[in-house]
Design an enzyme around this catalytic site. Structure first.
Site, PDB file in Angstrom:
ATOM      1  N   ASN A 184     -12.358   7.349   6.157  1.00 45.06           N
ATOM      2  CA  ASN A 184     -11.871   8.559   5.487  1.00 45.06           C
ATOM      3  C   ASN A 184     -12.882   9.015   4.444  1.00 45.06           C
ATOM      4  OD1 ASN A 184     -11.234   7.200   2.891  1.00 45.06           O
ATOM      5  ND2 ASN A 184      -9.813   6.078   4.198  1.00 45.06           N
ATOM      6  N   ASP A 253      -4.813   3.496   7.417  1.00 48.83           N
ATOM      7  CA  ASP A 253      -3.468   3.108   7.859  1.00 48.83           C
ATOM      8  C   ASP A 253      -3.457   2.663   9.310  1.00 48.83           C
ATOM      9  OD1 ASP A 253      -1.996   3.649   5.466  1.00 48.83           O
ATOM     10  OD2 ASP A 253      -2.380   5.778   5.818  1.00 48.83           O
ATOM     11  N   LYS A 263     -21.603  -1.362  22.187  1.00 50.38           N
ATOM     12  CA  LYS A 263     -21.309   0.074  22.186  1.00 50.38           C
ATOM     13  C   LYS A 263     -20.633   0.471  23.503  1.00 50.38           C
ATOM     14  CE  LYS A 263     -23.431   4.569  21.815  1.00 50.38           C
ATOM     15  NZ  LYS A 263     -24.469   5.282  22.475  1.00 50.38           N
ATOM     16  N   PHE A 296      -1.879   4.197  -6.024  1.00 48.16           N
ATOM     17  CA  PHE A 296      -2.208   5.619  -5.999  1.00 48.16           C
ATOM     18  C   PHE A 296      -1.390   6.256  -4.877  1.00 48.16           C
ATOM     19  CE2 PHE A 296      -5.817   6.999  -8.650  1.00 48.16           C
ATOM     20  CZ  PHE A 296      -6.022   5.829  -9.336  1.00 48.16           C
ATOM     21  N   LYS A 310       7.040   5.644  -2.737  1.00 46.92           N
ATOM     22  CA  LYS A 310       6.000   4.607  -2.589  1.00 46.92           C
ATOM     23  C   LYS A 310       6.105   3.597  -3.740  1.00 46.92           C
ATOM     24  CE  LYS A 310       2.765   7.641  -0.154  1.00 46.92           C
ATOM     25  NZ  LYS A 310       1.536   8.414  -0.196  1.00 46.92           N
ATOM     26  N   LYS A 314       7.017  -0.218  -2.726  1.00 48.40           N
ATOM     27  CA  LYS A 314       5.938  -1.202  -2.856  1.00 48.40           C
ATOM     28  C   LYS A 314       6.110  -2.064  -4.103  1.00 48.40           C
ATOM     29  CE  LYS A 314       2.885   1.840  -0.215  1.00 48.40           C
ATOM     30  NZ  LYS A 314       1.544   2.025   0.341  1.00 48.40           N
TER      31      LYS A 314
HETATM   32  N1  CTP Z   1      -2.268   1.120   0.488  1.00 45.02           N
HETATM   33  C1  CTP Z   1      -2.412  -0.211   0.820  1.00 45.02           C
HETATM   34  N2  CTP Z   1      -2.522  -0.590   2.127  1.00 45.02           N
HETATM   35  C2  CTP Z   1      -2.470   0.326   3.107  1.00 45.02           C
HETATM   36  C3  CTP Z   1      -2.314   1.694   2.785  1.00 45.02           C
HETATM   37  C4  CTP Z   1      -2.212   2.057   1.468  1.00 45.02           C
HETATM   38  O1  CTP Z   1      -2.447  -1.059  -0.076  1.00 45.02           O
HETATM   39  N3  CTP Z   1      -2.586  -0.070   4.363  1.00 45.02           N
HETATM   40  C5  CTP Z   1      -2.134   1.482  -0.925  1.00 45.02           C
HETATM   41  C6  CTP Z   1      -3.180   2.488  -1.408  1.00 45.02           C
HETATM   42  O2  CTP Z   1      -4.326   1.824  -1.929  1.00 45.02           O
HETATM   43  C7  CTP Z   1      -2.429   3.235  -2.491  1.00 45.02           C
HETATM   44  C8  CTP Z   1      -0.989   3.178  -2.041  1.00 45.02           C
HETATM   45  O3  CTP Z   1      -0.899   2.103  -1.092  1.00 45.02           O
HETATM   46  O4  CTP Z   1      -2.524   2.602  -3.746  1.00 45.02           O
HETATM   47  C9  CTP Z   1      -0.483   4.439  -1.381  1.00 45.02           C
HETATM   48  O5  CTP Z   1      -1.377   4.846  -0.389  1.00 45.02           O
HETATM   49  P1  CTP Z   1      -1.213   6.245   0.358  1.00 45.02           P
HETATM   50  O6  CTP Z   1      -2.319   6.393   1.362  1.00 45.02           O
HETATM   51  O7  CTP Z   1      -0.986   7.331  -0.640  1.00 45.02           O
HETATM   52  O8  CTP Z   1       0.170   6.072   1.075  1.00 45.02           O
HETATM   53  P2  CTP Z   1       0.627   5.270   2.315  1.00 45.02           P
HETATM   54  O9  CTP Z   1       1.488   4.141   1.835  1.00 45.02           O
HETATM   55  O10 CTP Z   1      -0.521   4.915   3.193  1.00 45.02           O
HETATM   56  O11 CTP Z   1       1.583   6.329   3.031  1.00 45.02           O
HETATM   57  P3  CTP Z   1       1.231   7.745   3.724  1.00 45.02           P
HETATM   58  O12 CTP Z   1      -0.108   7.589   4.378  1.00 45.02           O
HETATM   59  O13 CTP Z   1       2.343   7.927   4.692  1.00 45.02           O
HETATM   60  O14 CTP Z   1       1.238   8.797   2.634  1.00 45.02           O
END
Ligand code: CTP
Length: 372
Positions: A184, A253, A263, A296, A310, A314
């Site tokens: 990303n 995610d 490759k 975050f 969240k 969490k």
């Molecule tokens: N995070 C994590 N592990 C993951 C995804 C996210 O620890 N696999 C943590 C991120 O570092 C952040 C928080 O969870 O502090 C929220 O991440 P965010 O991307 O905003 O949300 P998601 O939980 O991934 O949900 P969504 O993508 O549906 O918004």
């Protein structure tokens, strides 16, 4: 000159003192222009300049400091304006040596540095590199950034001393094959600034970072990782000894269900099957204990409800919502616009700020939650 300029940019009021030798390399007028302040060089112009010039200065930085100056300071010799100021000044002093490597290795210079260190003077550098004379070796003045950092750090209140904080930063990479990956836009900047600010405030910081082009801040324990699963292992391994975890990383995610070590030929790919990665913060939330957990929430739009969800799911103490749809906020920019939501779900909005200032606001909020 660059050190003075950078300190002015950081908001410092800088008064420059030049030795006779320094005036041969660069004119006082140049430094007067850079600092918008008069430069002191003549001990006899004003009989009290060695007392008046430092005034109520917060810090004395001697950069670059030659072998001659260092040896004189160690012996208490006061034969020019700088060495007089050094003797009369009772505040914090930092020395950034710069000299030929053979001079730096000379036992007299080493002894002077040891003695000055013992008397509470701080040193930054020197470092190894090519020297003015063309030699290679240790003697080069530390990078301007490191000299400036040592000044900022020395002037920062150490309210996080004794606290061990894990900060995650950057993106993760989920490999499809040996050359392609899913990732990303995260640059790592927000997490690196949190780590930098926490170290300045005296914390012991472990920075677990996904791939980033940024230089890790000085004095952090830097643990580079690539994938979400490597980040998970590293965070969970270090969680036990820590007081707080700040998850600023943009963890992927999804990762490919299978990954090839070589490759893949384009003719062999029509689609990629994905699987969910494990949620590191949620796992840490299950192992929370008395630790402070800060997450975050990267949202398109100021979605307070999603962020609160969240926070709850969490098991966090605080969540930092950043609306990544706004210009100057979120990924790969120097500024951020955040809303901090506490455990009770109360939200506080902050205006657009530099990421280092956002980092300090987050740490200020964390500080109120730390056991005393
Ligand atoms: N995070 C994590 N592990 C993951 C995804 C996210 O620890 N696999 C943590 C991120 O570092 C952040 C928080 O969870 O502090 C929220 O991440 P965010 O991307 O905003 O949300 P998601 O939980 O991934 O949900 P969504 O993508 O549906 O918004």
């Amino acid at each position: 000159m660059d050190v003075a300029r950078r300190l002015v940019i950081e908001g410092a009021s800088v008064r420059v003192v030049m030795t006779e030798a320094a005036c041969r390399f660069i004119t006082p007028y140049t430094l007067e222009t850079v600092t918008a302040n008069p430069v002191g060089s003549d001990l006899f112009k004003d009989p009290f300049s060695h007392l008046n010039l430092p005034g109520d200065a917060h810090l004395l930085l001697i950069a670059p400091a030659t072998a001659n100056t260092i040896n004189k300071l160690n012996c208490g010799i006061a034969d020019n304006l700088l060495s007089n100021i050094f003797l009369a000044y009772s505040g914090k002093t930092i020395i950034a040596p710069a000299m030929n490597s053979r001079m730096y290795e000379n036992q007299i210079v080493r002894k002077s540095i040891r003695n000055l260190l013992k008397s509470g003077i701080e040193f930054v550098g020197p470092v190894s590199g090519s020297l003015a004379c063309g030699d290679e070796g240790v003697g080069r003045m530390a990078d301007i950034t490191d000299v400036v950092e040592s000044v900022i750090s020395a002037m920062t209140q150490k309210d996080l001393t004794g606290h061990k904080i894990i900060v995650t930063a950057g993106p993760t990479r989920e490999y499809i094959d040996s050359v392609r990956f899913i990732s990303n836009r995260s640059s790592g900047r927000m997490g690196y600034e949190i780590a930098r600010a926490a170290v300045r405030r005296g914390a012991e910081v472990t920075l677990v970072s996904g791939p980033s082009t940024l230089k890790p801040p000085d004095r952090v324990t830097y643990l580079p990782v690539e994938s979400a699963s490597e980040m998970e292992d590293m965070v969970l391994k270090n969680l036990r000894g820590s007081n707080a975890l700040i998850m600023a990383a943009a963890v992927s995610d999804f990762s490919p269900s299978s990954s090839k070590g070589s490759k893949i030929k384009k003719s062999d790919i029509t689609s990629i099957r994905l699987k969910r990665t494990s949620d590191i913060l949620r796992k840490a939330g299950g192992l929370k204990g008395r630790r402070i957990l800060i997450g975050f929430a990267a949202e398109t739009g100021k979605n307070l409800e999603n962020a609160r969800k969240k926070l709850k799911e969490k098991n966090l103490d605080m969540i930092v919502l950043n609306d990544i749809s706004q210009k100057d906020s979120g990924f790969d920019v120097d500024t951020n616009i955040v809303t901090i939501i506490n455990k009770e779900g109360e939200a506080t909005d902050y205006p657009k700020m530099k990421k280092i200032d956002v980092a300090n606001v987050i740490l200020d909020s964390m500080f109120t939650l730390l056991p005393r």
